[in-house]
Structure formats: C-alpha cells, structure tokens
Design a protein around this motif. Sequence first.
Motif, PDB file in Angstrom:
ATOM      1  N   SER A  57      -5.734  -0.176  -2.406  1.00 13.22           N
ATOM      2  CA  SER A  57      -5.939  -0.891  -1.358  1.00 13.22           C
ATOM      3  C   SER A  57      -6.783  -2.174  -1.439  1.00 13.22           C
ATOM      4  CB  SER A  57      -6.562   0.120  -0.196  1.00 13.22           C
ATOM      5  OG  SER A  57      -8.139   0.478  -0.950  1.00 13.22           O
ATOM      6  N   LYS A 117      -6.077   8.267   1.918  1.00 11.11           N
ATOM      7  CA  LYS A 117      -5.940   6.806   2.023  1.00 11.11           C
ATOM      8  C   LYS A 117      -5.071   6.324   0.911  1.00 11.11           C
ATOM      9  CE  LYS A 117     -10.778   5.553   3.624  1.00 11.11           C
ATOM     10  NZ  LYS A 117     -11.721   6.792   3.265  1.00 11.11           N
ATOM     11  N   ASP A 175      -4.293  -0.397   8.588  1.00  9.75           N
ATOM     12  CA  ASP A 175      -5.400   0.622   8.595  1.00  9.75           C
ATOM     13  C   ASP A 175      -6.872  -0.473   8.864  1.00  9.75           C
ATOM     14  OD1 ASP A 175      -6.272  -0.475   6.074  1.00  9.75           O
ATOM     15  OD2 ASP A 175      -5.161   1.394   5.236  1.00  9.75           O
ATOM     16  N   GLY A 176      -7.873   0.252   8.683  1.00 16.01           N
ATOM     17  CA  GLY A 176      -9.238  -0.208   9.021  1.00 16.01           C
ATOM     18  C   GLY A 176      -9.310  -1.484   7.961  1.00 16.01           C
ATOM     19  N   SER A 177      -8.801  -1.618   6.754  1.00 24.95           N
ATOM     20  CA  SER A 177      -9.228  -2.517   5.745  1.00 24.95           C
ATOM     21  C   SER A 177      -8.360  -3.629   6.108  1.00 24.95           C
ATOM     22  CB  SER A 177      -8.692  -1.937   4.409  1.00 24.95           C
ATOM     23  OG  SER A 177      -7.623  -1.501   4.161  1.00 24.95           O
ATOM     24  N   ASP A 178      -7.294  -3.555   6.913  1.00 23.37           N
ATOM     25  CA  ASP A 178      -6.390  -4.861   7.437  1.00 23.37           C
ATOM     26  C   ASP A 178      -7.073  -5.688   8.264  1.00 23.37           C
ATOM     27  OD1 ASP A 178      -4.131  -4.376   5.470  1.00 23.37           O
ATOM     28  OD2 ASP A 178      -3.882  -2.449   6.770  1.00 23.37           O
ATOM     29  N   LYS A 189       0.949  -1.291  -0.120  1.00 25.80           N
ATOM     30  CA  LYS A 189       0.040  -0.002   0.054  1.00 25.80           C
ATOM     31  C   LYS A 189       0.931   1.350  -0.269  1.00 25.80           C
ATOM     32  CE  LYS A 189      -3.775  -2.089   2.214  1.00 25.80           C
ATOM     33  NZ  LYS A 189      -4.755  -2.314   3.553  1.00 25.80           N
ATOM     34  N   TYR A 202       0.883   5.216   0.668  1.00 26.33           N
ATOM     35  CA  TYR A 202       0.500   6.303   1.506  1.00 26.33           C
ATOM     36  C   TYR A 202       1.172   7.750   1.051  1.00 26.33           C
ATOM     37  CZ  TYR A 202      -1.692   3.182   4.607  1.00 26.33           C
ATOM     38  OH  TYR A 202      -2.504   2.002   5.338  1.00 26.33           O
ATOM     39  N   ASP A 237      -1.929  12.429   4.001  1.00 27.03           N
ATOM     40  CA  ASP A 237      -2.819  11.952   4.707  1.00 27.03           C
ATOM     41  C   ASP A 237      -3.975  11.272   4.049  1.00 27.03           C
ATOM     42  OD1 ASP A 237      -1.828  13.176   7.091  1.00 27.03           O
ATOM     43  OD2 ASP A 237      -2.706  14.803   7.021  1.00 27.03           O
ATOM     44  N   ILE A 268       2.209  -0.783   8.505  1.00 20.74           N
ATOM     45  CA  ILE A 268       1.072  -0.133   8.915  1.00 20.74           C
ATOM     46  C   ILE A 268      -0.213  -0.661   8.625  1.00 20.74           C
ATOM     47  CG2 ILE A 268      -0.060   2.173   8.460  1.00 20.74           C
ATOM     48  CD1 ILE A 268       2.547   3.344   7.535  1.00 20.74           C
TER      49      ILE A 268
END
Length: 134
Positions: A105, A101, A128-131, A94, A96, A99, A126
């Motif tokens: 993803s 998204k 994030d919510g999708s992981d 991913k 980044y 800031d 790192i």
Amino acid sequence: MSNSSGHNKDNILEFLVQAANKHDFNLDITLNVKGAVITGTLVSAKEYFSTLSSTLEGGNDIAQMLSEELDQAEEIAQKNDDTEANFLHMKDAKVYCGDSKPTPSKGQILWRGKLSEIDGFFLGRILDGSDQET
C-alpha cells in the motif's frame, strides 16, 4: 473454432488496453483475478516500461543494464501499439485478498498481468483510508 481452455480474453478489456497503449491515456480500473481484487490505474505499456526503467536508473551496474533493456522494451511496445494486447499494465496498484489490508500500500506499485487470466473488471478504483488526501 472455440477455445476450450477457458483462457479467452475479454474483448472490451482488450479494447481498453489497446486504446491506453495507442493513445497513452490513463484509466482507473479494478480487476478480479483468481479471487484477488487488484485496483489501480491502467497505463500504456510504454508508460509502464518507462516508469519501471526510471526506478532502476540510479542503481548499480545490473540495474543500469536492466534499465537499458526496459528502454528497448518500451520502444518495441510503442511500435506494437496497434497489435493484439496480451498484457495489462497498471500503476499505483493495490492487491486485496479477502478482507485483509491491501498489499502493498505504500509507494508507486506497478503491476502487469495477463489479459487471459483476468476474470472481471469494473471502471474506477477502490479507495481506502490511505487514499484520502488531507
């Protein structure tokens, strides 16, 4: 003789890449590259080429031809696993920027980058919510 171009490779990162290539192990890693942050799993050149090849295998004639070329690149990568490493290969990557998204993803993203262009790294990735697994 010093290299004044500023494109020296990080010896530790190169060592990790050589070890991944030689022993075919995976390592979660996060890289800083020219202001972007790239997170994913370090893989061997062999696994990178093999995975890339298999994504093209079922395609049209051109995809088939590319797949065969990648299979050859995989064999060469296997033979050269002791030599100097110039590229780093990642899966499930991913990217980044600022800031925003991460891009992209979804799906298995393969990433290849020049070792001499990587500014810094840390072990681990790192999340994030999708992981998060439900």
